[in-house]
Design an enzyme around this catalytic site. Structure first.
Site, mmCIF file in Angstrom:
data_model
loop_
_atom_site.group_PDB
_atom_site.id
_atom_site.type_symbol
_atom_site.label_atom_id
_atom_site.label_comp_id
_atom_site.label_asym_id
_atom_site.label_seq_id
_atom_site.Cartn_x
_atom_site.Cartn_y
_atom_site.Cartn_z
ATOM 1 N N ASP A 194 0.856 -1.191 0.000
ATOM 2 C CA ASP A 194 0.000 0.000 0.000
ATOM 3 C C ASP A 194 0.890 1.238 0.000
ATOM 4 O O ASP A 194 2.118 1.153 -0.183
ATOM 5 C CB ASP A 194 -1.018 -0.040 1.157
ATOM 6 N N HIS A 195 0.271 2.410 0.230
ATOM 7 C CA HIS A 195 0.997 3.681 0.148
ATOM 8 C C HIS A 195 2.134 3.802 1.161
ATOM 9 O O HIS A 195 3.070 4.563 0.945
ATOM 10 C CB HIS A 195 0.005 4.839 0.366
ATOM 11 N N CYS B 205 2.736 -3.594 4.050
ATOM 12 C CA CYS B 205 1.947 -2.396 4.361
ATOM 13 C C CYS B 205 2.642 -1.725 5.548
ATOM 14 O O CYS B 205 3.842 -1.945 5.764
ATOM 15 C CB CYS B 205 0.473 -2.728 4.608
ATOM 16 N N THR C 26 2.248 -2.150 8.840
ATOM 17 C CA THR C 26 2.620 -3.162 9.837
ATOM 18 C C THR C 26 2.875 -4.542 9.240
ATOM 19 O O THR C 26 3.435 -5.405 9.919
ATOM 20 C CB THR C 26 1.474 -3.339 10.853
ATOM 21 N N GLY C 27 2.378 -4.766 8.044
ATOM 22 C CA GLY C 27 2.391 -6.109 7.447
ATOM 23 C C GLY C 27 1.181 -6.929 7.863
ATOM 24 O O GLY C 27 0.905 -7.981 7.281
ATOM 25 N N VAL C 28 0.452 -6.431 8.845
ATOM 26 C CA VAL C 28 -0.650 -7.216 9.410
ATOM 27 C C VAL C 28 -1.899 -7.143 8.526
ATOM 28 O O VAL C 28 -2.486 -8.174 8.166
ATOM 29 C CB VAL C 28 -0.976 -6.736 10.838
ATOM 30 N N GLY C 29 -2.304 -5.936 8.168
ATOM 31 C CA GLY C 29 -3.539 -5.783 7.390
ATOM 32 C C GLY C 29 -3.440 -6.477 6.040
ATOM 33 O O GLY C 29 -4.355 -7.232 5.638
ATOM 34 N N HIS D 99 8.286 -24.964 8.457
ATOM 35 C CA HIS D 99 7.205 -25.657 9.164
ATOM 36 C C HIS D 99 5.809 -25.331 8.621
ATOM 37 O O HIS D 99 4.904 -26.154 8.746
ATOM 38 C CB HIS D 99 7.244 -25.316 10.655
ATOM 39 N N ASN D 100 5.611 -24.133 8.101
ATOM 40 C CA ASN D 100 4.257 -23.714 7.696
ATOM 41 C C ASN D 100 4.065 -23.682 6.190
ATOM 42 O O ASN D 100 2.954 -23.407 5.718
ATOM 43 C CB ASN D 100 3.928 -22.329 8.273
ATOM 44 N N ARG E 24 6.118 -34.419 9.508
ATOM 45 C CA ARG E 24 5.015 -34.100 10.429
ATOM 46 C C ARG E 24 4.423 -32.726 10.148
ATOM 47 O O ARG E 24 3.263 -32.462 10.463
ATOM 48 C CB ARG E 24 5.468 -34.214 11.878
ATOM 49 N N HIS E 25 5.224 -31.854 9.539
ATOM 50 C CA HIS E 25 4.716 -30.517 9.235
ATOM 51 C C HIS E 25 3.717 -30.541 8.074
ATOM 52 O O HIS E 25 2.827 -29.708 7.995
ATOM 53 C CB HIS E 25 5.875 -29.567 8.955
ATOM 54 N N ARG F 85 0.359 -31.131 9.568
ATOM 55 C CA ARG F 85 -0.180 -29.933 10.223
ATOM 56 C C ARG F 85 -0.636 -28.892 9.209
ATOM 57 O O ARG F 85 -1.671 -28.242 9.390
ATOM 58 C CB ARG F 85 0.872 -29.357 11.171
HETATM 59 C C1 RB5 Z 1 -2.188 2.450 6.598
HETATM 60 O O1 RB5 Z 1 -2.185 3.645 7.331
HETATM 61 C C2 RB5 Z 1 -2.022 1.271 7.527
HETATM 62 O O2 RB5 Z 1 -3.163 1.087 8.277
HETATM 63 C C3 RB5 Z 1 -1.683 0.035 6.720
HETATM 64 O O3 RB5 Z 1 -0.526 0.249 5.988
HETATM 65 C C4 RB5 Z 1 -1.428 -1.232 7.512
HETATM 66 O O4 RB5 Z 1 -0.483 -1.008 8.517
HETATM 67 C C5 RB5 Z 1 -2.602 -1.947 8.003
HETATM 68 O O5 RB5 Z 1 -2.525 -3.006 8.613
#
Ligand code: RB5
Length: 150
Positions: free
Chosen positions: A8-9, A65, A67-70, A98-99, A132-133, A136
């Protein structure tokens, strides 16, 4: 190996550096991310690279992104995807061993470019151990089969 990358941006600069890094090592890289700093929504970009991996258009994916999470959550909504968010190389290594991760994600606001390169290196070079992996990972995919509409 052909690699898909999306962002993303918040991660345009990091994406560009990772693309250059991978290309300097001979990888073919397909860009599914945004190329401007204009605010955008990460789910669409996660879906694009995840579809490319799931369809076999590319062999593995990288998604970045803030955090990498979204973007990782978005990737994991696509059938067949195992996207792992990693902020250091050890987890990235085991996400492969493993994954059997097929997408790695990380945050441009969380880690620096040198750590990102180390994560990418280990993600590209590490093989799935199987054994074994395999059982899983099969169980993970069974959860998807039972709970996600086709
Ligand atoms: C964008 O501001 C931010 O929310 C996105 O890049 C990301 O971190 C979401 O998980």
């Amino acid at each position: 190996m052909k690699i898909g990358i999306a962002n993303d941006h918040s991660a345009v600069d990091m994406k560009n550096e990772i693309v250059a890094y991978l290309e300097s090592q001979g990888y073919e890289v397909v860009n599914y991310g945004t190329d401007t700093n204009a605010s955008c929504d990460y789910p669409a970009y996660g879906e694009k690279v995840a579809n490319a991996v799931a369809s076999g258009e590319v062999d593995r994916g990288i998604a970045i992104c803030g955090t990498g999470v979204g973007i990782g959550l978005a990737c994991n909504k696509v059938r067949g995807i195992r996207a792992c968010t990693c902020s250091e190389p050890y987890s990235a290594e085991y996400s492969r061993r493993h994954n059997n991760a097929n997408i790695i994600t990380f945050g441009a606001r969380v880690i620096g470019i040198e750590t990102a390169k180390q994560i990418v290196d280990v993600f590209m070079k590490t093989e799935f151990e199987g054994g074994r992996h395999e059982r899983r990972v099969d169980q993970l995919m069974d959860i998807e089969a039972r709970n996600c509409a086709k």
